[in-house]
Write an enzyme that holds these catalytic residues in place. Structure first.
Site, short mmCIF file in Angstrom:
data_model
loop_
_atom_site.label_atom_id
_atom_site.label_comp_id
_atom_site.label_asym_id
_atom_site.label_seq_id
_atom_site.Cartn_x
_atom_site.Cartn_y
_atom_site.Cartn_z
N ASP A 69 -3.47 -4.01 -18.64
CA ASP A 69 -2.37 -3.04 -18.73
C ASP A 69 -2.35 -2.28 -20.06
O ASP A 69 -1.29 -2.00 -20.62
CB ASP A 69 -1.01 -3.73 -18.48
CG ASP A 69 -0.95 -4.35 -17.09
OD1 ASP A 69 -1.59 -3.80 -16.18
OD2 ASP A 69 -0.28 -5.38 -16.92
N GLY A 92 0.79 -1.24 0.00
CA GLY A 92 0.00 0.00 0.00
C GLY A 92 0.82 1.28 0.00
O GLY A 92 0.31 2.34 0.39
N HIS A 124 1.20 0.87 -13.23
CA HIS A 124 1.88 -0.36 -13.63
C HIS A 124 3.38 -0.09 -13.66
O HIS A 124 3.82 0.95 -14.18
CB HIS A 124 1.38 -0.80 -15.01
CG HIS A 124 2.00 -2.08 -15.47
ND1 HIS A 124 1.63 -3.31 -14.95
CD2 HIS A 124 2.98 -2.33 -16.37
CE1 HIS A 124 2.37 -4.26 -15.52
NE2 HIS A 124 3.18 -3.69 -16.37
N MET A 128 -3.78 -6.66 -7.16
CA MET A 128 -3.25 -7.72 -8.03
C MET A 128 -4.33 -8.72 -8.42
O MET A 128 -4.25 -9.91 -8.13
CB MET A 128 -2.08 -8.41 -7.32
CG MET A 128 -0.96 -7.45 -6.92
SD MET A 128 -0.32 -6.44 -8.27
CE MET A 128 0.85 -7.58 -8.95
N GLN A 183 9.55 6.75 -7.85
CA GLN A 183 8.90 7.62 -8.85
C GLN A 183 7.39 7.41 -8.88
O GLN A 183 6.62 8.35 -9.11
CB GLN A 183 9.49 7.35 -10.25
CG GLN A 183 10.96 7.69 -10.36
CD GLN A 183 11.24 9.14 -9.99
OE1 GLN A 183 10.57 10.05 -10.49
NE2 GLN A 183 12.20 9.36 -9.12
N GLU A 184 6.96 6.17 -8.65
CA GLU A 184 5.52 5.91 -8.60
C GLU A 184 4.85 6.80 -7.56
O GLU A 184 3.76 7.33 -7.77
CB GLU A 184 5.25 4.43 -8.26
CG GLU A 184 5.69 3.46 -9.33
CD GLU A 184 5.30 2.02 -9.01
OE1 GLU A 184 4.20 1.79 -8.52
OE2 GLU A 184 6.13 1.12 -9.26
C1 GAR Z 1 3.72 -1.15 -7.40
O1 GAR Z 1 5.02 -1.22 -7.89
C2 GAR Z 1 2.73 -1.14 -8.55
O2 GAR Z 1 3.19 -0.47 -9.67
C3 GAR Z 1 2.60 -2.62 -8.82
O3 GAR Z 1 2.60 -3.23 -7.56
C4 GAR Z 1 3.34 -2.43 -6.65
C5 GAR Z 1 2.45 -2.15 -5.47
O4 GAR Z 1 3.16 -1.51 -4.44
N1 GAR Z 1 1.41 -2.91 -9.55
C6 GAR Z 1 1.30 -3.89 -10.43
O5 GAR Z 1 2.21 -4.66 -10.68
C7 GAR Z 1 -0.04 -3.98 -11.12
N2 GAR Z 1 0.03 -4.82 -12.27
P1 GAR Z 1 2.38 -0.81 -3.24
O6 GAR Z 1 1.36 -1.82 -2.70
O7 GAR Z 1 3.44 -0.52 -2.23
O8 GAR Z 1 1.72 0.42 -3.78
#
Ligand code: GAR
Length: 198
Positions: free
Chosen positions: A153, A16, A117, A98, A181-182
């Site tokens: 995606d 999260g 993604h 997921m 960066q996300e």
């Molecule tokens: C993130 O890196 C996101 O981009 C990826 O899962 C991670 C979740 O991290 N998402 C996917 O792979 C979706 N296909 P978080 O729970 O710490 O935000």
């Protein structure tokens, strides 16, 4: 600004950290006052997702709907839709959620469902994006915020961040560089989306 609050529902499955970045941006930038928007709830399909406690510590309502309690993808998605719609969301944000979503679910939230993604889409849809980028010899990797469509995606790109792939990178070191960066682009993309709403 309309008097109806713009409710945002965030779906998670794991740690999260993207959810927390969005919640913290909403708090720091006072989205309720600025954009009439609030994070109405965080919903996880995994009861043990660490992101649930994180959301609670940030003062956000959490809900769990375990996919294991349902016999089919359609039945889970129908129950998830009912749970989400209880919050009358203006926007549904997938943040490390997921699950493959049914076309019915995606169609129901058309135009108000976004995802992040961990690749530079359209490259590397699906799983193991960082290892695949390293194996392919990519010099750059990154993350993409996009509208969700029935095809996994795909969908219009709302934001992207690019990072270098460095010599000696492992999937973990690259993932950490991308994740940083996300946490910047996802809150920015949500805010930009809010700014364009009537
Ligand atoms: C993130 O890196 C996101 O981009 C990826 O899962 C991670 C979740 O991290 N998402 C996917 O792979 C979706 N296909 P978080 O729970 O710490 O935000």
């Amino acid at each position: 600004m309309s008097s109806q609050p713009k409710n945002i529902v965030i779906l998670i499955s794991g740690s999260g950290s993207n959810m927390a970045a969005i919640v913290k941006a909403a708090q720091a930038q006072d989205w309720p006052r600025q954009w009439g928007a609030r994070i109405a709830a965080v919903i996880s399909n995994r009861p043990d997702a660490p992101g649930l406690q994180l959301a609670q510590s940030l003062g956000v309502v959490t809900q769990v709907l375990s996919h294991k309690d349902f016999d089919s993808r359609e039945a889970f998605d129908a129950a998830l839709m009912a749970l989400i719609d209880g919050y009358q969301p203006a926007l549904v944000v997938l943040a490390g959620f997921m699950r493959i979503l049914t076309p019915g679910f995606v169609g129901h939230y058309a135009g108000r469902l976004i995802n992040i993604h961990p690749s530079l889409l359209p490259a590397f849809t699906g799983l193991n994006t960082h290892q695949r980028a390293i194996d392919a010899g990519c010099r750059q990797a990154g993350a993409t915020v996009h509208h969700v469509t029935a095809e996994l995606d795909h969908g219009t790109v709302l934001a992207q961040a690019v990072v270098p792939v460095l010599p000696g990178d492992t999937a973990d070191t690259l993932a950490a560089r991308v994740l940083e960066q996300e946490h910047i682009i996802y809150p920015q993309a949500v805010r930009a989306w809010l700014q364009h709403q009537p």
